[in-house]
Design an enzyme around this catalytic site. Structure first.
Site, PDB file in Angstrom:
ATOM      1  N   GLY A   8     -23.951-129.689  79.972  1.00  0.00           N
ATOM      2  CA  GLY A   8     -24.074-130.331  81.276  1.00  0.00           C
ATOM      3  C   GLY A   8     -25.412-131.005  81.472  1.00  0.00           C
ATOM      4  O   GLY A   8     -26.038-130.887  82.529  1.00  0.00           O
ATOM      5  N   SER A  10     -26.057-134.251  81.599  1.00  0.00           N
ATOM      6  CA  SER A  10     -25.986-135.645  82.049  1.00  0.00           C
ATOM      7  C   SER A  10     -26.684-135.882  83.378  1.00  0.00           C
ATOM      8  O   SER A  10     -27.087-137.005  83.674  1.00  0.00           O
ATOM      9  CB  SER A  10     -24.521-136.088  82.158  1.00  0.00           C
ATOM     10  OG  SER A  10     -23.828-135.285  83.105  1.00  0.00           O
ATOM     11  N   GLY A  12     -28.780-133.734  87.065  1.00  0.00           N
ATOM     12  CA  GLY A  12     -29.229-132.535  87.744  1.00  0.00           C
ATOM     13  C   GLY A  12     -30.097-131.611  86.907  1.00  0.00           C
ATOM     14  O   GLY A  12     -30.988-132.044  86.170  1.00  0.00           O
ATOM     15  N   ASP A  50     -17.280-131.003  75.841  1.00  0.00           N
ATOM     16  CA  ASP A  50     -16.530-130.604  77.027  1.00  0.00           C
ATOM     17  C   ASP A  50     -16.287-129.109  76.900  1.00  0.00           C
ATOM     18  O   ASP A  50     -15.526-128.666  76.038  1.00  0.00           O
ATOM     19  CB  ASP A  50     -15.199-131.362  77.076  1.00  0.00           C
ATOM     20  CG  ASP A  50     -14.342-130.975  78.276  1.00  0.00           C
ATOM     21  OD1 ASP A  50     -14.687-130.009  78.986  1.00  0.00           O
ATOM     22  OD2 ASP A  50     -13.309-131.638  78.496  1.00  0.00           O
ATOM     23  N   SER A 124     -26.928-119.425  86.636  1.00  0.00           N
ATOM     24  CA  SER A 124     -26.104-118.811  87.663  1.00  0.00           C
ATOM     25  C   SER A 124     -26.564-119.316  89.028  1.00  0.00           C
ATOM     26  O   SER A 124     -26.827-120.502  89.207  1.00  0.00           O
ATOM     27  CB  SER A 124     -26.174-117.279  87.552  1.00  0.00           C
ATOM     28  OG  SER A 124     -25.326-116.674  88.504  1.00  0.00           O
ATOM     29  N   TYR A 138     -16.747-120.567  94.329  1.00  0.00           N
ATOM     30  CA  TYR A 138     -17.899-120.763  93.442  1.00  0.00           C
ATOM     31  C   TYR A 138     -18.622-119.432  93.223  1.00  0.00           C
ATOM     32  O   TYR A 138     -18.990-119.086  92.092  1.00  0.00           O
ATOM     33  CB  TYR A 138     -18.843-121.792  94.068  1.00  0.00           C
ATOM     34  CG  TYR A 138     -20.147-122.003  93.337  1.00  0.00           C
ATOM     35  CD1 TYR A 138     -20.194-122.763  92.171  1.00  0.00           C
ATOM     36  CD2 TYR A 138     -21.335-121.456  93.830  1.00  0.00           C
ATOM     37  CE1 TYR A 138     -21.399-122.970  91.516  1.00  0.00           C
ATOM     38  CE2 TYR A 138     -22.537-121.666  93.182  1.00  0.00           C
ATOM     39  CZ  TYR A 138     -22.569-122.418  92.026  1.00  0.00           C
ATOM     40  OH  TYR A 138     -23.764-122.621  91.383  1.00  0.00           O
ATOM     41  N   SER A 139     -18.818-118.678  94.322  1.00  0.00           N
ATOM     42  CA  SER A 139     -19.474-117.377  94.206  1.00  0.00           C
ATOM     43  C   SER A 139     -18.722-116.475  93.241  1.00  0.00           C
ATOM     44  O   SER A 139     -19.333-115.768  92.426  1.00  0.00           O
ATOM     45  CB  SER A 139     -19.551-116.700  95.581  1.00  0.00           C
ATOM     46  OG  SER A 139     -20.354-117.437  96.471  1.00  0.00           O
ATOM     47  N   ALA A 140     -17.396-116.495  93.320  1.00  0.00           N
ATOM     48  CA  ALA A 140     -16.593-115.652  92.447  1.00  0.00           C
ATOM     49  C   ALA A 140     -16.811-116.014  90.980  1.00  0.00           C
ATOM     50  O   ALA A 140     -16.894-115.131  90.119  1.00  0.00           O
ATOM     51  CB  ALA A 140     -15.116-115.785  92.808  1.00  0.00           C
ATOM     52  N   LYS A 142     -19.533-117.299  89.712  1.00  0.00           N
ATOM     53  CA  LYS A 142     -20.874-116.870  89.315  1.00  0.00           C
ATOM     54  C   LYS A 142     -20.967-115.353  89.204  1.00  0.00           C
ATOM     55  O   LYS A 142     -21.699-114.824  88.357  1.00  0.00           O
ATOM     56  CB  LYS A 142     -21.920-117.411  90.299  1.00  0.00           C
ATOM     57  CG  LYS A 142     -22.056-118.933  90.268  1.00  0.00           C
ATOM     58  CD  LYS A 142     -22.403-119.445  88.871  1.00  0.00           C
ATOM     59  CE  LYS A 142     -22.647-120.942  88.853  1.00  0.00           C
ATOM     60  NZ  LYS A 142     -22.959-121.451  87.495  1.00  0.00           N
TER      61      LYS A 142
END
Length: 256
Positions: A8, A10, A12, A50, A124, A138-140, A142
């Site tokens: 990841g 690309s 941020g 990917d 995380s 999302y939390s789940a 992480k």
């Protein structure tokens, strides 16, 4: 010099971490689903990867060769109440954030285990240890990622591989703005969407997270297992630890 593979990369956190690690003198292998987005990165190697595709992972790792450290960063988030989130969307999120991270770790671990050294670094969130309404899916993922990471720390630690979990609070990376929202105007939880702003107040910068990544790589197996990013993350997690077990924890006021 450490040879670091980043998923990841690309945009941020992944992108800025690639630059920071390169500037720190490390050999960086930047990967992304769209390799064209890596063209201007000053790194040693740029590969298509990917994390949701086993063939893509296998090909990228074969091309990468020797890897001393993995920064498992690829991921996404959504906005949706658990009552109405499409289960297909939840499955896709787990496939990317959890199974994708494990898929890459499984591919890299054999060479690290055989050498008796290596680092697995998982990106995380404080949401790997608490929840925020409408971001519970999302939390789940992480929470699951941290469970996998903790298990890997015990299992692979026996072979000289260290595992680390980085836990930022909200990050000014653009990820929240790109989140898929499953809340139409008729959804009964729609008013809650406008109330979750306080949870993203004063986000940390991607550079702050990248600095932590660089420090973890520099410290090697001396780095802690869990590393909160910034004082707000430490304060929120501290408050969460002190909260009564019989009531859900909220890190910010929520009236709707």
């Amino acid at each position: 010099m450490t040879r670091v593979l980043i998923t990841g990369a690309s945009r941020g956190i992944g992108r800025i971490s690639a630059i920071a690690l390169h500037e720190a003198g490390h050999e960086v292998i930047a990967t992304a689903r769209d390799v064209s987005m890596l063209e201007d990165l000053p790194v040693a190697q740029k590969l298509r990867l990917d994390v949701t595709d086993q063939a893509s992972v296998d090909q990228a790792l074969a091309e990468a060769g020797h890897v001393d450290a993995l920064l498992s960063n690829a991921g996404a988030t959504v906005r949706a109440p658990l009552e109405t989130i499409p289960l297909t969307a939840l499955g896709d999120l787990f496939e990317l954030n959890v199974f994708g991270a494990l898929r890459v770790a499984q591919g890299i671990l054999p060479q690290m285990r055989e050498r008796g050294s290596g680092q697995l670094i998982f990106m995380s969130s404080i949401q790997g240890r608490l929840v925020i309404p409408l971001i519970g899916a999302y939390s789940a993922t992480k929470h699951a990622l941290e469970a996998f990471a903790e298990t890997l720390a015990i299992e692979s630690g026996h072979f000289g591989v260290s595992v680390h979990v980085i836990e930022p609070p909200a990050v000014a990376s653009g990820g929240a703005e790109r989140a898929q929202v499953y809340l139409d105007s008729g959804n009964p939880y729609r008013p809650l969407l406008d109330r979750i702003g306080p949870f993203r107040a004063a986000p940390v910068s991607v550079l702050e997270v990248a600095d932590v990544v660089t420090a973890v790589v520099a410290e090697g197996d001396k780095a802690p297992f869990r590393i909160p990013v910034g004082e707000s993350a430490k304060n929120i997690l501290g408050a969460h630890r002190e909260a009564p077990d019989h009531t859900p924890f909220l890190a910010a006021p929520l009236n709707w």
